[in-house]
Design a protein around this motif. Sequence first.
Motif, PDB file in Angstrom:
ATOM      1  N   ARG A   1       0.816  -1.211   0.000  1.00 22.54           N
ATOM      2  CA  ARG A   1       0.000   0.000   0.000  1.00 22.54           C
ATOM      3  C   ARG A   1       0.851   1.263   0.000  1.00 22.54           C
ATOM      4  O   ARG A   1       0.630   2.177  -0.793  1.00 22.54           O
ATOM      5  CB  ARG A   1      -0.921   0.031   1.222  1.00 22.54           C
TER       6      ARG A   1
ATOM      7  N   ARG B   1      -7.431  -1.234  -2.559  1.00 21.12           N
ATOM      8  CA  ARG B   1      -6.503  -0.827  -1.491  1.00 21.12           C
ATOM      9  C   ARG B   1      -5.052  -1.099  -1.857  1.00 21.12           C
ATOM     10  O   ARG B   1      -4.149  -0.488  -1.299  1.00 21.12           O
ATOM     11  CB  ARG B   1      -6.868  -1.538  -0.192  1.00 21.12           C
TER      12      ARG B   1
ATOM     13  N   GLU C   1      -5.108   2.885  -3.757  1.00 16.99           N
ATOM     14  CA  GLU C   1      -5.106   3.690  -2.541  1.00 16.99           C
ATOM     15  C   GLU C   1      -3.725   3.661  -1.897  1.00 16.99           C
ATOM     16  O   GLU C   1      -3.057   2.623  -1.921  1.00 16.99           O
ATOM     17  CB  GLU C   1      -6.140   3.148  -1.540  1.00 16.99           C
ATOM     18  N   PRO C   2      -3.323   4.773  -1.295  1.00 20.02           N
ATOM     19  CA  PRO C   2      -3.915   6.116  -1.399  1.00 20.02           C
ATOM     20  C   PRO C   2      -3.771   6.628  -2.836  1.00 20.02           C
ATOM     21  O   PRO C   2      -2.687   6.508  -3.431  1.00 20.02           O
ATOM     22  CB  PRO C   2      -3.104   6.960  -0.419  1.00 20.02           C
ATOM     23  N   ILE C   3      -4.826   7.187  -3.394  1.00 19.56           N
ATOM     24  CA  ILE C   3      -4.822   7.533  -4.807  1.00 19.56           C
ATOM     25  C   ILE C   3      -3.752   8.554  -5.137  1.00 19.56           C
ATOM     26  O   ILE C   3      -3.131   8.504  -6.212  1.00 19.56           O
ATOM     27  CB  ILE C   3      -6.215   8.028  -5.271  1.00 19.56           C
TER      28      ILE C   3
END
Length: 476
Positions: free
Chosen positions: A204, A316, A320-322
């Motif tokens: 992530r 996710r 994300e985080p975009i």
Amino acid sequence: MSEQTLGGLVADFAVTAGTDGVPDDVATSVQQRVLDVLGLCVAAHRLPTSAAILAHVVDQGGHPQATAIGLPTQVTAGQAALANGVLAHSLDYDDTHLPSVLHPSAAVVPAALAAAEHGGASGEQVVRAVAVGLEVAVRLGMAGYDEELGNSVYFEHGQHATSITGAMGAAVAASLLYGADRKGVLDALGLTASMASGIIEANRTGGTVKRLHCGLAAQAGVAAAQLVRRGFTGPPTVLEGRFGFFEAWLHGRYSPTAVSAGLGTEWSVPGIFFKPYPANHFTHAVIDAGLAFRARGVAPEDVVSITVGVAPSVIRTIGEPIEVKRAPETGYQAQFSAPYAVTAGLFGGGGLGLGLDDFTDALAQDPARRAVMARVEVVPDQRCGAIYPHQFPAVVTLRTGSGEELVEEVLANRGGPARPLSDDELGRKFTDNVAGRLDPAAADAVRRGVLDLRAAGDLSAVLTQLSSLTTPEEPS
């Protein structure tokens, strides 16, 4: 007591297959996967983390027992498994089983090669051991797949099933190659369950720790097999026990039939997906969509907006985080970015559509690519969600400056049973991966040797070719 345990069933299966052999289609698939892993190990030498792990294993010292790809001097079997497992997984180009969403070969193959070289096993023994190790890893992964949830419970808990079940598969493979009997295999599972680990937060928000996971899993499997030979034992109820593997990792939420049903007669190995692109598998259909838009004549400067629809569970990881996914700082971060994936497809690339040179730090930071990435949204698509995780589909909508709206639906992944890679494509992937680092004659010898591994008396002819690599000038 052990006769009724799941671990006992696994051990029976392993020893029987190790003695009696595996079906021809399974053996052929294993040889292809060994070749794939070796190519990835060579290609990974472009990464600073690869230099770091090789320096680390050299620094550990010890008896020369096995080959770490690219090192002219042998290291211990455990250190070879560690190094080669790290190399195999570092490019996110290794195979994937669905719907368990794990990458079994990058842990199992390095462990098997190290144990086989150390123990002097034959090529046929290696093929059988790898087949069994892959099957065990996949079945333990599937034990944590929740059909109602439509996802892996390991994944939902933030766990990297690849390194957890991969360690168990690696232990079974290594045990067979060290000559273990049924009890020895079961004991190795019992030991490895206390070594298996891995969390996936780096997917992530960054960090290179995930590159270690398959190496640590392979090393754990080899270490467990060696320790059992010296007298260590494990619990016969290691899998289903009150404080066993499934309770620890899955909180008791598992399917025992995923382990036992058809064990020894129904093989998962041939259906494991090969990766055509060196990126997180969730991005592959997105890449295909970008390549398809390019083939339809869309240029990056034509793009006004792109909406990437994927299964809700994968957002996710690749959406994300975009703000991070739209502006990856490194080629490694770009491998986990849906905005980069569709953009890279639009710009075009090499390899089997996109290659290793399409995921560099410079390209991740390229202003022209970032301008397109800034226009990408990643949203849940319910149809994709219904298909996931049996495939990683994408429905991508692109709007141009002329007002045209184009849609590409990619509902099945390349490299799997629905869209298999041909023998020529797998050969091209290997050739691309070793280009510039392995002499063409040596590359050809490795390819021929591995694809006929069952006939080999041992691994020396193959691994000798891989003990010394050249270092080409890398793209910035």
